[in-house]
Every structure is written in C-alpha cells, then in structure tokens.
Design a protein around this motif. Structure first.
Motif, PDB file in Angstrom:
ATOM      1  N   LYS A 736      10.625  56.142 174.959  1.00  0.00           N
ATOM      2  CA  LYS A 736       9.355  55.782 175.591  1.00  0.00           C
ATOM      3  C   LYS A 736       8.520  54.843 174.727  1.00  0.00           C
ATOM      4  N   ASP A 737       8.792  54.812 173.436  1.00  0.00           N
ATOM      5  CA  ASP A 737       8.039  53.960 172.517  1.00  0.00           C
ATOM      6  C   ASP A 737       8.564  52.534 172.481  1.00  0.00           C
ATOM      7  N   GLY A 738       9.711  52.293 173.139  1.00  0.00           N
ATOM      8  CA  GLY A 738      10.297  50.961 173.110  1.00  0.00           C
ATOM      9  C   GLY A 738      11.271  50.760 171.971  1.00  0.00           C
ATOM     10  N   VAL A 739      11.786  51.848 171.413  1.00  0.00           N
ATOM     11  CA  VAL A 739      12.716  51.779 170.286  1.00  0.00           C
ATOM     12  C   VAL A 739      14.136  52.047 170.778  1.00  0.00           C
ATOM     13  N   ILE A 740      15.067  51.191 170.354  1.00  0.00           N
ATOM     14  CA  ILE A 740      16.493  51.468 170.540  1.00  0.00           C
ATOM     15  C   ILE A 740      16.933  52.265 169.320  1.00  0.00           C
ATOM     16  N   THR A 741      17.232  53.515 169.520  1.00  0.00           N
ATOM     17  CA  THR A 741      17.437  54.430 168.393  1.00  0.00           C
ATOM     18  C   THR A 741      18.671  54.051 167.576  1.00  0.00           C
ATOM     19  N   PRO A 742      18.721  54.477 166.312  1.00  0.00           N
ATOM     20  CA  PRO A 742      19.774  54.033 165.393  1.00  0.00           C
ATOM     21  C   PRO A 742      21.193  54.256 165.884  1.00  0.00           C
ATOM     22  N   ILE A 743      21.460  55.339 166.631  1.00  0.00           N
ATOM     23  CA  ILE A 743      22.837  55.580 167.057  1.00  0.00           C
ATOM     24  C   ILE A 743      23.303  54.504 168.028  1.00  0.00           C
ATOM     25  N   PHE A 744      22.404  54.079 168.938  1.00  0.00           N
ATOM     26  CA  PHE A 744      22.749  52.977 169.841  1.00  0.00           C
ATOM     27  C   PHE A 744      22.900  51.674 169.056  1.00  0.00           C
ATOM     28  N   GLU A 745      21.980  51.427 168.142  1.00  0.00           N
ATOM     29  CA  GLU A 745      22.050  50.200 167.350  1.00  0.00           C
ATOM     30  C   GLU A 745      23.341  50.131 166.555  1.00  0.00           C
ATOM     31  N   GLU A 746      23.723  51.244 165.934  1.00  0.00           N
ATOM     32  CA  GLU A 746      24.955  51.233 165.136  1.00  0.00           C
ATOM     33  C   GLU A 746      26.171  50.928 166.000  1.00  0.00           C
ATOM     34  N   ARG A 747      26.239  51.542 167.181  1.00  0.00           N
ATOM     35  CA  ARG A 747      27.391  51.283 168.051  1.00  0.00           C
ATOM     36  C   ARG A 747      27.447  49.803 168.458  1.00  0.00           C
ATOM     37  N   LEU A 748      26.300  49.238 168.813  1.00  0.00           N
ATOM     38  CA  LEU A 748      26.286  47.835 169.234  1.00  0.00           C
ATOM     39  C   LEU A 748      26.650  46.901 168.087  1.00  0.00           C
ATOM     40  N   ARG A 749      26.129  47.146 166.917  1.00  0.00           N
ATOM     41  CA  ARG A 749      26.447  46.264 165.787  1.00  0.00           C
ATOM     42  C   ARG A 749      27.913  46.399 165.380  1.00  0.00           C
ATOM     43  N   ASP A 750      28.469  47.584 165.514  1.00  0.00           N
ATOM     44  CA  ASP A 750      29.895  47.752 165.213  1.00  0.00           C
ATOM     45  C   ASP A 750      30.762  46.960 166.207  1.00  0.00           C
ATOM     46  N   ILE A 751      30.381  46.999 167.491  1.00  0.00           N
ATOM     47  CA  ILE A 751      31.121  46.200 168.477  1.00  0.00           C
ATOM     48  C   ILE A 751      31.009  44.720 168.137  1.00  0.00           C
ATOM     49  N   GLY A 752      29.808  44.289 167.773  1.00  0.00           N
ATOM     50  CA  GLY A 752      29.615  42.897 167.403  1.00  0.00           C
ATOM     51  C   GLY A 752      30.432  42.496 166.202  1.00  0.00           C
ATOM     52  N   SER A 753      30.524  43.389 165.226  1.00  0.00           N
ATOM     53  CA  SER A 753      31.343  43.113 164.045  1.00  0.00           C
ATOM     54  C   SER A 753      32.809  42.935 164.435  1.00  0.00           C
ATOM     55  N   TRP A 754      33.286  43.764 165.341  1.00  0.00           N
ATOM     56  CA  TRP A 754      34.678  43.664 165.794  1.00  0.00           C
ATOM     57  C   TRP A 754      34.897  42.367 166.574  1.00  0.00           C
ATOM     58  N   LEU A 755      33.936  42.027 167.438  1.00  0.00           N
ATOM     59  CA  LEU A 755      34.069  40.819 168.244  1.00  0.00           C
ATOM     60  C   LEU A 755      33.967  39.547 167.401  1.00  0.00           C
ATOM     61  N   THR A 756      33.254  39.603 166.301  1.00  0.00           N
ATOM     62  CA  THR A 756      33.181  38.435 165.423  1.00  0.00           C
ATOM     63  C   THR A 756      34.569  38.032 164.950  1.00  0.00           C
ATOM     64  N   VAL A 757      35.409  39.009 164.711  1.00  0.00           N
ATOM     65  CA  VAL A 757      36.781  38.743 164.269  1.00  0.00           C
ATOM     66  C   VAL A 757      37.704  38.508 165.454  1.00  0.00           C
TER      67      VAL A 757
END
Length: 859
Positions: A736-757
């Motif tokens: 409700k505060d407008g925050v994407i919580t760390p667990i979602f952020e970690e999953r998205l950044r991990d996918i991005g790291s994989w897609l970079t390669v």
C-alpha cells in the motif's frame, strides 16, 4: 501511430492551430457569409484555410536584442535579471558595472541583413512554391515581430524608443522581410507576437492585481495586433500569451472574432493556440483529430542565436528529416526555427541544414506537400518507416513510405501495407519498379544499389495500389488482424496488481468479494483487526503510496529484462488508479494517494490502462471473461474502434477476456486461465500470466518464503513458455505504500541477470521444430528468427559435464557454443543422439540454466 512518447524524446514544442483538420471539403471563409462570435465555440468552428495544411513546412525566425549577447537563450534578460548564475557570471566577466539590457540595443545593428538573400534561402529550403499535379504549395515564414523583451522589429506606434527604427539597425526589419518574401517568392508571411512583456511597468502593474486590470492590454497588446494585421497583412499570427494571464485578460476572443470577420486577412489567416493561460491544446478538438504544428529548433538548446554553440548542439540533416517525416506522417506541419545573428546573418550551419532539406525535398517532396495521414503512421514491423498518403487523383491508392535507415542487405520489410497483384513500388528519384513479395510477415521490398540513388539521408518508396484493411465488429473480421510484431519479439512482461486490496494485504486481491460473501477467514480477520462498522471503502484513505517512485520501478523492470509492463488500472473492486471521470470519489486522485498513479507511471514505462486516448497503451489486458456476454460489454465494437481508429491502432494488442465465450477463442493473444502453460506448441499466440506469489496476485503481508517461486522455478516458466510460442507475464504485488518488497525485487533482478547472458535465446526467437528434447526432459528449444541458430536451454547442469541431446541433427559444419563464453564446445554425434561436453562449472557466468547455441542444424 502517434504517441506522446515520440514527442518527449526530442526537443519539440507542439502547437495546435485553432482550426479543424479536415479541409478537403471545406469552403474558404471568404466564400461564405459566416460570422464568428467572440466565443471559443464559435471561433473553433472556422474551417482551416487549405493553404496551411498543404504547405507542411515553415521557417521560424527568432531575432531580437537577445541576439546581441548571443548567450544562453532568447530568455537572456529574464535569466540575467532572475540571477541565474551562468548569466550573471557572463555579464560580470564581459560587461562593465551598470550595463543594462537596453544597452544591448545599440549593438543590434543588422548591418549585413539582406532580406532578399533570406527569401532565396527559405525558398531553397523547400518551404517554397511547388507544382505537383497542377496544385500550388506555398510554404511560410514566421518572424518574431516582438519577443518577451518587448522590442519590436517594426516601428510600433506603442513601443516608443524600443523598436528597430528608433534604436539599433534604424530600419523596419519586419517590413523589409515581408516585402522580400512577397516580391521574390511564393511563400506565405507570418508574425510571431508575444502578448506579454516581462518587465513592462504596465504589465507588471496588471499582474500585481492578478490581472483584474487590463491597462497593458488596452495600451499595448491589442493596438500592436491591430497594427500588425492592418499594416503587414500576415497569413499566420503566432501568438505567445499562455504563460500567466487568462484569455479574458488578453481579450483574445474579441480580437479573433474581428480577425476572422472583418480583417484584411480574414479569408487566409491561421492562428495558433497560445491566447491565454489554459487555452493551449484545448480549442479545436483533440490533438490527433486537429491540425497541429511541431515548432522546433535546429539549435537544440535555444531558439535565439548562441555565439558559443557547438556542432553537437545542432540537429543533423538526418535528424531534421526524421522530425519532418514523423510530423507530416502524423498530420502536423513543421515550423523550423533558425536564429540569425545580431548582424543579420543566418549562420552557415543553419544555411547548410536548410539547403540540405531543400535538396532532399526536390526528390521527395511528393511524399510531403499536400499529403494526408494514412491509416498507419509508422510501420508495424520495421521501426524508422513513416507513411503519408498522396493527395492526388488516386488519393486512396498511393502511399509513401519514408525510410529513415538504409535497409540491411537492401531488404526492407513493411508490415503495414497490404498489396495486390496490381500494386507497383518505386523509389522517388530512382528508376524503374522495385521487386517485392508478400509474405506472412509483411511485404519484402528489394532496394537498388545505394550508389544509384541521389540522397544520403532518407528514401521514399512510392506504393501504388494499396489494399486498405478495415476491421468489422465481428470476430470473423477482428481475428484476421495480424499480431503486431513487437509483442511476439518481447517475450517477457511484468504484471502489477495494486489497489485497495493492498491495504489489508490479506488473503488475495479478491478481499472485498470474499469478505462480503462471508468467507470465514476473511470475516475473522476483520473482526480481529478492525472495529464494527468498518467498510471496505474505509481502506481507501490508507492507500497512501507515499513511497511510490515510478523511476525506481522503471529501473527495476528494465534491470529485469522486461519488454512491456501491464498495470491493473482498475481491479474488480472498481477503484481506479487514475482520475476516471466515471469513478467519482473512488479513484486514486480523489481518495488515498491523491495523485494520478497511472500518468506518473506511463511517463516512465509502457503500461496497460483503460483510457486509450489519454494514456495510449500498447497492451489492453481486459478482464471480463466471466458472467456476461460480448454483447453486454460491447466488446467487438470497442475492439473494432481500437484496431481501426484509435491512436494506438498500429501497435495495440489485446487478450481474450471479453465475455463468456471469448477466452482461448478471440484476441491477439490467448491468456486463457490464470497461470496457463500448455507445455506444447500452440497455433495461436498465447501468454502465460502467472504470479511469483503462488497464493495471490495482490500483496499479502503474511506471505512466507515458501509461498514464492524460486528463481529456478521462474526460469523454467520463462523457458517452457517461450519455447512453445508464448509470452511470460510475471506478476508482482506492491504494498500500500508503493514499495516493491525485496523478495519481488530479488526475483526480478535475478531474471534480469540471467537474461543479460542468455537473452539471445529468448527475445525475438521463434519456436523450433522440437520444443522439448526427445531424450532429455530438462532441455527446451528456441530458434533465431532467421533460422541460423537453434538454442538448447538446459535447466539442470549436465551430469559429468556431458549433455545428451536427442532432437537436433548436427553436421560437420555445425558449431556449438555456450552463451556467455567465446570458445566452441566439443561435441560428437551418433545416429540418434548428440553429446555436448560442457566446461567447468566455475567458469560459467550463471547458476540456474544454461544455453548452448547450435548453428548449421540439419533438421
């Protein structure tokens, strides 16, 4: 297509002229007895004089006392007096104490000013008389008769000692140019006029009364406007008065009524839209349905001349032609600004750009002058291709494709036009017909050798015999529309479920429904945590979004490798994240965060929204698949409008939830049920819409780590989906505060790291003949669009570094590499299997799934 996005990416100012767009069947005002009242409703009904729409190209001239310091911009006086540090330092360094802005006027000498030379240049630029199919096309020139400094370029009777005859060049600069333009060219002549003057005491006094008094208007603005019209008879009046005071202060409607009814230019004059605060972009209709003007500068940093400008500050000829093509394609005129020096010289860099433009227009003017917008503006497949429609006898059959980049291997793929066996294609300035072929992807056009053509910047393909497609409000017709290519290429998107259900953060986004229908866990939760009488609406004030930062969200989604984003602008609770006029007091502007969450978001990333004309989404993800028919929702009628006439008709894609009978049956892509992943190749484009939180789509405060999919599970979903022809739409749930919580952020950044390669195996790929390997159930396949490479994606590290593949057949010419590494891998084949030897695991750059690229595959 046109969108706000392409305008924001360049230093462009959009101006709407206060007339209607469609002038093909209108009668000039002089041929009617129409009288216009001093109201916007009446004034906006005046037809646009046809010459303006036919002209397309104008030249703007910013020239005045600000040209003397030639530093910063034409706002020099205001910036200096406002104590902008760079202006103060410039004056302290270069001029003595006590020097005033008025002291610059004596150095505004214009000693090299030759209006005949200027007129010749403007005619050569392409803003000139043209003959096309016996029609005349006059460009136009607009001179700043007076900027905000108040200095006039003509001997204004109400600007004593602050005009070009009394001080400076001692000549009527405006009158001389008007005479040269009219005697030496066939250009139209217009004037820019600032309604306000920064430091005029009369204006400042009116301003101090909150514009309740009109002393300045009566003594200065209105007399000057009448004087300009009666003396110089301009064909364009480019007013600039939208900064501070309302149109009632300026007496704008009274002046315009006189201009349209009684003035000596009543039949031909056109005006812009800056006639008071709040008037701009409001009178004459919606932007895309109304004639508009792209007023832009060759110097990207200033409208006035700058002595210290660098080459990189100027648009290149290619960039200028791109501005021209985009503008004309989308129904606008382009007004190209140059800033002459204090001496009256148009600097060589400006002259070169204008003559280059004229040279290009000599070859390609048929694609610009007197054209109309086609049903498509930019191509649906190949970026950098813009369309216009010929305004000749075969108006409905001739289309021009303006190609901004030379096509690779001389093969141009066009997705928008549909051709017939009688269609003919040629390049303007070339010889003979072009070879072409119609494929499922579009029209492939064979270009000639580049050195056989006479231009280096952009090339125009003339297409005769277009088969125009319109979609009827039937599924039979709507289902024939080709899928816009961008969507199939994108592969990976982010879904965002955010709304009032994020406040309780319990159960799911169906909280209100479950509570209202007495689901026991929801009833118990409310009894335990909220007082009697608490309603669902009472959650709204707590939906504050105080930490919502759309820039941070955008950075995260880009880092994740997502190519599109879908925002729930309204869920089943009815609360809208934008100030919907149909959702009074039940939207994010009226209650809760008190801001338009959609517009903040759209300005940073693509999103799905329900107000198409305002936000121009690229995806429309409807959720009306339960309980009602398409007739009730009027779904087919809406989609027909969306495909034919909406501002996103070229790029929009829609899903399949438009009524009871539509799921998995009708739509650009099928989302079918939630978390749909059939595991096999589908005949129709589809989307796996799924959640990281396995329990809910909305945010849950009490979710456990085990409720969230692991990165390995997410990559499996991505790979298996893309391999079988789908896109993955991965849901996250902000709080409700407008925050994407760390667990979602970690999953998205991990996918991005994989897609970079490994993104080469995902983006813009197509399904291969095998999707899942026939001997190794951990390996999925994709293929490059041109078929040159097959990608084998293994979800587990091969035992003993030996990967067994059963599906591909390799030849002696085949190469096998691991994405993220340069060296080829060792491999050997038998009749039924191929063995690929992996490198040591510690040498590879990802921990979750690995992709081998295979070329020269036999099957």
């Amino acid at each position: 297509m046109v969108s706000a996005r392409w305008m924001l990416n360049s230093l462009v100012l959009i101006v709407i002229t206060s007339h209607l767009v469609d002038c093909e069947n209108t009668t000039p005002a002089s041929q009617t007895d129409v009288q216009y009242n001093a109201t916007w409703e009446s004034l906006d009904s005046r037809p646009l004089p046809p010459w303006y729409d036919e002209a397309k190209i104008g030249i703007f001239l910013h020239w005045g006392v600000f040209s003397v310091p030639g530093f910063g911009s034409e706002w020099f006086w205001q910036r200096w007096r406002g104590n902008y540090s760079e202006y103060v330092e410039f004056m302290d360094k270069n001029y003595p104490p006590g020097y005033t802005y008025q002291d610059f006027a004596r150095d505004f000498t214009a000693e090299f000013y030759n209006p005949d030379d200027w007129a010749e240049l403007f005619q050569s630029s392409g803003a000139k008389y043209m003959v096309l199919t016996n029609k005349q096309h006059k460009g136009y020139v607009v001179l700043t008769s007076k900027h905000h400094e108040g200095y006039t370029l003509w001997p204004s009777s109400v600007s004593f000692s602050w005009n070009s005859v009394d001080v400076g060049p001692h000549r009527n600069l405006l009158g001389d140019l008007a005479n040269s333009i009219r005697s030496k060219t066939d250009l139209k002549f217009g004037v820019y006029h600032s309604m306000f003057e920064w430091f005029n005491p009369l204006y400042m006094r009116d301003k101090s009364t909150n514009f309740s008094k009109q002393t300045f208007v009566g003594h200065k603005t209105i007399p000057e406007l009448y004087e300009l019209v009666n003396t110089y008879k301009p064909d364009v009046i480019w007013s600039d008065g939208d900064a501070e005071a309302p149109d009632s202060y300026w007496m704008s409607t009274d002046f315009l009524a006189w201009l349209y009814n009684e003035s000596p230019v009543k039949s031909t004059v056109v005006v812009n839209d800056r006639w008071g605060k709040g008037v701009a972009c409001h009178h004459g209709g919606v932007l895309l349905k109304h004639k508009w003007e792209n007023c832009m500068t060759l110097d990207k940093r200033s409208w006035g001349f700058r002595r210290n400008a660098k080459l990189s500050d100027y648009l290149t000829t290619a960039e200028l032609i791109q501005e021209l093509a985009e503008t004309i394609s989308c129904g606008g005129n382009i007004l190209i600004n140059v800033g002459p020096t204090k001496d009256g010289i148009i600097a060589p860099i400006f002259e070169e750009r204008l003559r280059d433009l004229g040279s290009w227009l000599k070859l390609n003017g048929k694609a610009i002058y007197s054209t109309k917008s086609w049903v498509f503006q930019n191509d649906t497949v190949t970026s950098g291709v813009w369309y216009t429609k010929g305004n000749e006898n075969d108006v409905d059959q001739t289309v021009y494709a303006i190609v901004l980049e030379w096509p690779k291997e001389r093969q141009l793929l066009l997705g928008s036009p549909k051709l017939t066996q009688d269609s003919k294609l040629s390049i303007l300035g070339g010889t003979g017909q072009l070879k072409w072929s119609q494929t499922s992807m579009g029209v492939t056009v064979q270009f000639p050798e580049r050195d056989s053509l006479s231009t280096d910047w952009a090339w125009v393909v003339r297409i005769e015999g277009i088969d125009i497609v319109r979609y009827n409000a039937t599924w039979e017709s709507l289902d024939t529309r080709p899928l816009p290519q961008w969507y199939d290429d994108a592969k990976f998107g982010i879904f965002i479920h955010w709304g009032l259900y994020s406040v309780p953060g319990f159960g799911s986004e169906w909280f209100w429904n479950r509570w209202a229908t007495n689901y026991s866990e929801y009833v118990e939760f409310m009894k335990k945590n909220y007082p009697p009488g608490f309603t669902y609406q009472d959650f709204a004030p707590e939906f504050k979004a105080e930490f919502f930062d759309p820039d941070e969200w955008t950075e995260l989604f880009q880092a994740a490798g997502a190519k599109y984003v879908v925002l729930t602008t309204k869920h089943h609770e009815g609360y809208t994240l934008w100030p919907s006029k149909y959702s009074f007091s039940w939207n994010a502007k009226d209650v809760g965060p008190n801001r338009d969450l959609v517009v903040f978001y759209v300005n940073n990333f693509y999103s799905i929204i329900t107000q198409v004309e305002e936000y121009k989404p690229d995806v429309f993800w409807s959720d009306g698949g339960e309980g009602s028919s398409v007739e009730y929702w009027q779904s087919r009628e809406f989609i027909s409008w969306l495909y034919n006439d909406s501002p996103v008709k070229d790029t929009i894609v829609v899903n399949d939830r438009w009524g009871d009978e539509t799921m998995c049956e009708h739509g650009d892509f099928f989302s079918c049920s939630d978390r749909y992943n059939p595991g096999t190749l589908q005949a129709h484009k589809w989307e796996n819409c799924m959640t990281i939180d396995q329990v809910a789509w909305g945010y849950r405060r009490n979710a456990k780590l085990s409720d969230y999919l692991s990165i390995e599970e997410l990559i499996y979903s991505l790979v298996s989906t893309v391999s079988t022809g789908g896109n993955l739409l991965l849901n996250i749930a902000p709080n409700k505060d407008g925050v994407i919580t760390p667990i979602f952020e970690e999953r998205l950044r991990d996918i991005g790291s994989w897609l970079t390669v490994n993104g080469e195996a995902i983006y813009s790929t197509v399904a291969w003949s095998s999707q899942l390997d026939n001997v190794n159930s951990n390996v999925w396949y994709t293929q490059s669009k041109n078929g040159s490479a097959v990608y084998a994606i293994t979800l587990s590290w091969p035992q003993g570094r030996n990967l067994i593949l059963g599906s591909p057949s390799l030849s002696d010419d085949s190469t096998v590499t691991l994405l993220g590494q340069d060296q080829e891998l060792e491999w050997r084949s038998s009749d039924k299997e191929t063995l690929v030897i992996f490198p040591d695991k510690e040498t590879v750059s990802t921990d979750w799934a690995w992709v081998i690229k295979i070329t020269n595959v036999l099957n």
